[in-house]
Scaffold this motif. Sequence first.
Motif, PDB file in Angstrom:
ATOM      1  N   ALA A 154     -18.941  20.779   3.432  1.00 52.32           N
ATOM      2  CA  ALA A 154     -19.113  21.319   4.391  1.00 52.32           C
ATOM      3  C   ALA A 154     -20.800  21.869   4.471  1.00 52.32           C
ATOM      4  CB  ALA A 154     -18.219  22.592   4.621  1.00 52.32           C
ATOM      5  N   PHE A 155     -21.226  22.006   3.503  1.00 53.24           N
ATOM      6  CA  PHE A 155     -22.853  22.424   3.619  1.00 53.24           C
ATOM      7  C   PHE A 155     -23.772  21.372   3.675  1.00 53.24           C
ATOM      8  CE2 PHE A 155     -27.063  23.102   1.006  1.00 53.24           C
ATOM      9  CZ  PHE A 155     -27.305  24.338   1.734  1.00 53.24           C
ATOM     10  N   ALA A 156     -23.418  20.087   3.273  1.00 54.69           N
ATOM     11  CA  ALA A 156     -24.125  18.848   3.258  1.00 54.69           C
ATOM     12  C   ALA A 156     -23.749  17.809   4.188  1.00 54.69           C
ATOM     13  CB  ALA A 156     -24.212  18.302   1.870  1.00 54.69           C
ATOM     14  N   ALA A 157     -22.765  17.628   4.958  1.00 54.32           N
ATOM     15  CA  ALA A 157     -22.551  16.691   5.735  1.00 54.32           C
ATOM     16  C   ALA A 157     -23.356  16.637   6.902  1.00 54.32           C
ATOM     17  CB  ALA A 157     -21.111  16.823   6.265  1.00 54.32           C
ATOM     18  N   GLU A 158     -23.473  15.306   7.403  1.00 51.76           N
ATOM     19  CA  GLU A 158     -24.104  15.094   8.584  1.00 51.76           C
ATOM     20  C   GLU A 158     -23.370  15.896   9.853  1.00 51.76           C
ATOM     21  OE1 GLU A 158     -26.630  12.294   9.570  1.00 51.76           O
ATOM     22  OE2 GLU A 158     -27.252  11.837   7.705  1.00 51.76           O
ATOM     23  N   VAL A 159     -24.274  16.271  10.835  1.00 53.54           N
ATOM     24  CA  VAL A 159     -23.915  16.845  11.782  1.00 53.54           C
ATOM     25  C   VAL A 159     -23.031  15.666  12.996  1.00 53.54           C
ATOM     26  CG1 VAL A 159     -24.229  18.022  13.859  1.00 53.54           C
ATOM     27  CG2 VAL A 159     -25.295  18.709  12.005  1.00 53.54           C
ATOM     28  N   VAL A 160     -21.879  16.062  13.282  1.00 50.96           N
ATOM     29  CA  VAL A 160     -21.159  15.169  14.177  1.00 50.96           C
ATOM     30  C   VAL A 160     -21.362  15.766  15.744  1.00 50.96           C
ATOM     31  CG1 VAL A 160     -19.103  14.111  14.862  1.00 50.96           C
ATOM     32  CG2 VAL A 160     -19.624  14.419  12.397  1.00 50.96           C
ATOM     33  N   LYS A 161     -22.064  14.980  16.500  1.00 49.14           N
ATOM     34  CA  LYS A 161     -22.438  15.267  17.381  1.00 49.14           C
ATOM     35  C   LYS A 161     -21.600  14.587  18.677  1.00 49.14           C
ATOM     36  CE  LYS A 161     -27.143  16.048  16.851  1.00 49.14           C
ATOM     37  NZ  LYS A 161     -28.338  15.509  16.565  1.00 49.14           N
ATOM     38  N   LYS A 162     -21.469  15.004  19.929  1.00 50.91           N
ATOM     39  CA  LYS A 162     -20.561  14.479  20.849  1.00 50.91           C
ATOM     40  C   LYS A 162     -20.857  13.168  21.281  1.00 50.91           C
ATOM     41  CE  LYS A 162     -18.738  15.034  25.549  1.00 50.91           C
ATOM     42  NZ  LYS A 162     -19.259  15.068  26.978  1.00 50.91           N
ATOM     43  N   GLY A 163     -20.149  12.088  21.272  1.00 45.73           N
ATOM     44  CA  GLY A 163     -20.205  10.817  21.426  1.00 45.73           C
ATOM     45  C   GLY A 163     -20.227  10.037  20.010  1.00 45.73           C
ATOM     46  N   ASP A 164     -20.515  10.619  18.992  1.00 42.21           N
ATOM     47  CA  ASP A 164     -20.678  10.087  17.673  1.00 42.21           C
ATOM     48  C   ASP A 164     -19.251   9.437  17.201  1.00 42.21           C
ATOM     49  OD1 ASP A 164     -23.375  10.508  17.373  1.00 42.21           O
ATOM     50  OD2 ASP A 164     -22.808  12.307  15.736  1.00 42.21           O
ATOM     51  N   GLN A 167     -19.786  20.102  16.886  1.00 40.36           N
ATOM     52  CA  GLN A 167     -19.654  19.980  18.371  1.00 40.36           C
ATOM     53  C   GLN A 167     -20.101  21.173  19.005  1.00 40.36           C
ATOM     54  OE1 GLN A 167     -16.920  16.804  19.829  1.00 40.36           O
ATOM     55  NE2 GLN A 167     -17.755  15.485  18.467  1.00 40.36           N
ATOM     56  N   MET A 168     -19.195  22.132  18.847  1.00 43.61           N
ATOM     57  CA  MET A 168     -19.316  23.344  19.634  1.00 43.61           C
ATOM     58  C   MET A 168     -20.493  23.978  19.440  1.00 43.61           C
ATOM     59  SD  MET A 168     -15.832  25.766  19.541  1.00 43.61           S
ATOM     60  CE  MET A 168     -16.562  27.132  20.101  1.00 43.61           C
ATOM     61  N   THR A 169     -21.134  24.015  18.066  1.00 45.92           N
ATOM     62  CA  THR A 169     -22.381  24.694  17.664  1.00 45.92           C
ATOM     63  C   THR A 169     -23.681  24.100  17.966  1.00 45.92           C
ATOM     64  OG1 THR A 169     -21.138  25.571  15.616  1.00 45.92           O
ATOM     65  CG2 THR A 169     -23.407  25.721  15.601  1.00 45.92           C
ATOM     66  N   VAL A 170     -23.602  22.612  17.917  1.00 46.78           N
ATOM     67  CA  VAL A 170     -24.738  21.875  18.210  1.00 46.78           C
ATOM     68  C   VAL A 170     -25.179  21.686  19.588  1.00 46.78           C
ATOM     69  CG1 VAL A 170     -26.241  19.714  17.449  1.00 46.78           C
ATOM     70  CG2 VAL A 170     -24.967  21.337  15.734  1.00 46.78           C
ATOM     71  N   GLY A 171     -24.159  21.038  20.293  1.00 49.76           N
ATOM     72  CA  GLY A 171     -24.214  20.646  21.496  1.00 49.76           C
ATOM     73  C   GLY A 171     -23.411  21.378  22.630  1.00 49.76           C
ATOM     74  N   VAL A 172     -22.348  22.322  22.342  1.00 52.49           N
ATOM     75  CA  VAL A 172     -21.569  22.967  22.990  1.00 52.49           C
ATOM     76  C   VAL A 172     -20.234  22.261  23.473  1.00 52.49           C
ATOM     77  CG1 VAL A 172     -21.320  24.654  24.804  1.00 52.49           C
ATOM     78  CG2 VAL A 172     -23.396  24.349  23.709  1.00 52.49           C
ATOM     79  N   GLU A 173     -20.663  20.932  23.922  1.00 56.64           N
ATOM     80  CA  GLU A 173     -19.599  20.183  24.680  1.00 56.64           C
ATOM     81  C   GLU A 173     -18.693  19.449  23.403  1.00 56.64           C
ATOM     82  OE1 GLU A 173     -20.645  17.447  27.916  1.00 56.64           O
ATOM     83  OE2 GLU A 173     -22.115  18.905  28.388  1.00 56.64           O
ATOM     84  N   VAL A 174     -17.471  19.171  23.534  1.00 56.80           N
ATOM     85  CA  VAL A 174     -16.531  18.870  22.587  1.00 56.80           C
ATOM     86  C   VAL A 174     -16.139  17.494  23.397  1.00 56.80           C
ATOM     87  CG1 VAL A 174     -14.630  19.133  21.078  1.00 56.80           C
ATOM     88  CG2 VAL A 174     -16.144  20.844  21.429  1.00 56.80           C
ATOM     89  N   ASP A 175     -15.954  16.626  22.363  1.00 59.33           N
ATOM     90  CA  ASP A 175     -15.460  15.219  22.966  1.00 59.33           C
ATOM     91  C   ASP A 175     -13.917  15.397  23.099  1.00 59.33           C
ATOM     92  OD1 ASP A 175     -17.294  13.065  22.743  1.00 59.33           O
ATOM     93  OD2 ASP A 175     -17.298  13.296  20.673  1.00 59.33           O
TER      94      ASP A 175
END
Length: 196
Positions: free
Chosen positions: A103-113, A136-144
């Motif tokens: 949870a500390f180190a994982a790459e961020v999963v963005k919408k569309g990933d 997705q909620m935190t970084v781009g707000v929109e969730v797949d």
Amino acid sequence: MRVPYAPKEPPTEEDKPVYERIAARRAPRPLIPLDLALLHNTAVADGWNSFIGAIRTKTSVADSLKELAIARVAVLNHAVHEWDVHAALALKGGISKEGLETAFAAEVVKKGDKVDFGEKGGLTKEQWMVLVYADQMTVGVEVDDGVAGALREALGDKQVVELTATIAAYNCVSRFLVALDVGECNGRPMKKVDDL
């Protein structure tokens, strides 16, 4: 802190019930720096206390999932105090040390990933869903749709609403903490998992 803290004792009789409600939720601990920042406006502090109190104690989402989501929000928003407190609560709630490291180190999963909800990095499929949803909620707000649908299938409608409110609330908390440097934590590193 970027503004002085409010007094630890209510400055007026009018403020006393708000101070008492916040103190009751914190008991047996004293008011914390976050409370003393918010208490510049007792109406805001009172509403915050009620809302966050409900998020903390009146939801049915498992503590492990709730604290994992909050800890991830803290990492994404660089909220040191929030990580130090809620990562420890995630461990206490049943998230493994390996899972918390993820949870500390994982790459961020963005919408569309592309998303893989397999069990890995010490996290279960359900815990990965929560982590990706928080990302997705935190970084781009929109969730797949696929992420939201998988989470809904795993948790049901009520818990998805509760988890969404939790992630949204702790985005608010972290942004408030970091913007004002509440607790003077901004320059400190986050605790390592082994030190929690």
